[in-house]
Enzyme design. Structure first.
Site, mmCIF file in Angstrom:
data_model
loop_
_atom_site.group_PDB
_atom_site.id
_atom_site.type_symbol
_atom_site.label_atom_id
_atom_site.label_comp_id
_atom_site.label_asym_id
_atom_site.label_seq_id
_atom_site.Cartn_x
_atom_site.Cartn_y
_atom_site.Cartn_z
ATOM 1 N N CYS A 50 0.825 -1.204 0.000
ATOM 2 C CA CYS A 50 0.000 0.000 0.000
ATOM 3 C C CYS A 50 0.861 1.257 0.000
ATOM 4 O O CYS A 50 1.974 1.258 0.526
ATOM 5 C CB CYS A 50 -0.911 -0.021 1.225
ATOM 6 S SG CYS A 50 -2.017 1.396 1.375
ATOM 7 N N SER A 52 0.497 3.751 1.798
ATOM 8 C CA SER A 52 0.755 4.191 3.173
ATOM 9 C C SER A 52 2.075 3.626 3.684
ATOM 10 O O SER A 52 2.826 4.314 4.387
ATOM 11 C CB SER A 52 -0.389 3.758 4.089
ATOM 12 O OG SER A 52 -1.600 4.373 3.705
ATOM 13 N N HIS A 55 4.765 5.654 2.094
ATOM 14 C CA HIS A 55 4.896 6.965 2.737
ATOM 15 C C HIS A 55 5.764 6.871 3.999
ATOM 16 O O HIS A 55 6.538 7.785 4.289
ATOM 17 C CB HIS A 55 3.517 7.518 3.104
ATOM 18 C CG HIS A 55 2.680 7.917 1.921
ATOM 19 N ND1 HIS A 55 3.221 8.403 0.756
ATOM 20 C CD2 HIS A 55 1.326 7.903 1.732
ATOM 21 C CE1 HIS A 55 2.258 8.675 -0.108
ATOM 22 N NE2 HIS A 55 1.102 8.371 0.460
ATOM 23 N N HIS A 71 -0.010 -3.597 6.650
ATOM 24 C CA HIS A 71 -1.266 -3.366 7.378
ATOM 25 C C HIS A 71 -2.503 -3.860 6.634
ATOM 26 O O HIS A 71 -3.588 -3.864 7.205
ATOM 27 C CB HIS A 71 -1.437 -1.870 7.662
ATOM 28 C CG HIS A 71 -1.587 -1.045 6.422
ATOM 29 N ND1 HIS A 71 -0.517 -0.663 5.653
ATOM 30 C CD2 HIS A 71 -2.682 -0.556 5.812
ATOM 31 C CE1 HIS A 71 -0.944 0.033 4.614
ATOM 32 N NE2 HIS A 71 -2.262 0.119 4.683
#
Length: 377
Positions: A50, A52, A55, A71
């Protein structure tokens, strides 16, 4: 204060560890303590790659380090700790990143995504007792959003492990834990798109493609997909987009979207997380239109929009994990997949072993391809 749970019995699990932002993740054998009260040990079946996670790797999303990433996952419960009530070994689960206590003010208001205890766990990189179950040679490794599923096994709070039916493939439903839930929920929960509405979606990656699916399931009359990559627009059409705009040099995206929707969409969803694309969505939305920002801009960044559009009674709002109630939305999405109404298999462009995760991050950083899925079984 203890930083990891003081159990004598540990197991080894293969995991993706990030030591410092901007450096490649390392795949290492780490120590994992057994589940404590209210926690479960899950054997991970698959975990989506992902944005995220990227990031965090790039430093745009600050997290306590070092930590184990991941996650968006699915798996099978192997062991349960004391005080676990709803799960048992052998249960199939989807992991989502929002633990909830069920007791705080936000939980009592029906907003478990903003649970006070869950927020504390996320910011500290620990579980409910303030400690971690992960370590390496005595060094504490933090949990990422209470999940840390780029690993063969994970210890998670019971509240993030949602039991799902066992007659669907675990690899298929892994994406429901984040990207599917976020995109679908942004439409059905955050914006509450009504049947017959017009919708435009900026960014047709992991989240945006599921905004499109959510709009189709909501009965939107027109769904416009905006992206720079033709292969993503092709998938968008397959998922329900009625029109596409290929953004790129020389393309006036705002004008193109307003033209194809005859004045601007009722709902504009931004699923990239950049100021220019949020500005485009804001400019393109029709009178009384709603702009939902689903993409994540770096923490501390700023956004400038033309306030003149408030005279058109436009609304600008955010969405976190699709404003979902994971206890009900996750099983509903699994049922939609089983009934053939929700596409999951076509969302995955690559299935890779954990060892290839660093390369997967490079592909994601370049915007290359569809969702990548780390598979463990």
């Amino acid at each position: 204060m203890r930083r990891f749970y003081e159990y004598a019995r540990f197991m080894k699990t293969h995991a993706a560890v990030l030591w410092r932002p901007g450096e490649p993740v390392e795949i290492l054998d780490v120590d994992l303590a057994p589940p404590g009260p209210g926690e479960v040990l899950v054997r991970i079946a698959a975990c989506g790659v992902c944005a995220s996670d990227l990031h965090v790797v790039d430093g745009a999303l600050p997290e306590p380090l070092p930590l184990v990433l991941g996650h968006e996952a699915s798996g099978v419960v192997v062991e349960v700790g004391d005080e676990v009530e709803a799960l048992a070994p052998g249960d199939h689960v989807v992991l989502a990143l929002v633990p909830s206590c069920g007791k705080c003010a936000e939980c009592r208001r029906g907003r478990p995504n903003f649970c006070e205890e869950g927020s504390r766990m996320a910011s500290s990189g620990t579980l409910a007792d303030g400690t971690s179950r992960l370590s390496l040679n005595g060094t504490t490794l933090h949990h990422f959003n209470s999940v840390s599923s780029f690993a063969g096994h994970a210890v998670v709070p019971e509240s993030v492990a949602v039991q799902v039916r066992s007659d669907v493939p675990l690899q298929a439903v892994a994406l429901i834990g984040c990207s599917v839930l976020t995109g679908y929920g942004a439409v059905l929960n955050t914006a509450r798109v009504e049947e017959g509405a017009t919708v435009a979606v900026w960014g047709c990656g992991g989240v945006g493609s599921n905004v499109i699916q959510g709009a189709r399931l909501a009965g939107a009359a027109q769904i416009v997909a905006v992206d720079v990559r033709p292969e993503k627009l092709e998938l968008a059409r397959a998922l329900g987009a009625t029109d596409v705009v290929e953004a790129g040099p020389g393309v006036d995206v705002v004008a193109a979207v307003k033209d194809v929707t005859r004045g601007g969409p009722d709902y504009a969803f931004e699923a990239i997380g950049t100021e220019p694309t949020i500005q485009q969505a804001w400019e393109a939305a029709g009178p009384r239109g709603t702009v939902v920002v689903v993409g994540i801009m770096p923490k501390g960044s700023t956004l400038t929009i033309d306030p003149w559009h408030f005279f058109s009674e436009k609304t600008l709002k955010g969405s976190f994990l699709g404003s979902a109630n994971i206890a009900t939305d996750v099983p509903r999405l699994v049922d939609l997949y089983a009934d053939g109404e929700l596409e999951l298999d076509a969302l995955v462009g690559r299935r890779i072993p954990l060892a290839e995760l660093p390369d997967a991050f490079e592909r994601l950083r370049a915007g290359d391809g569809l969702r990548q899925l780390v598979v463990f079984e």
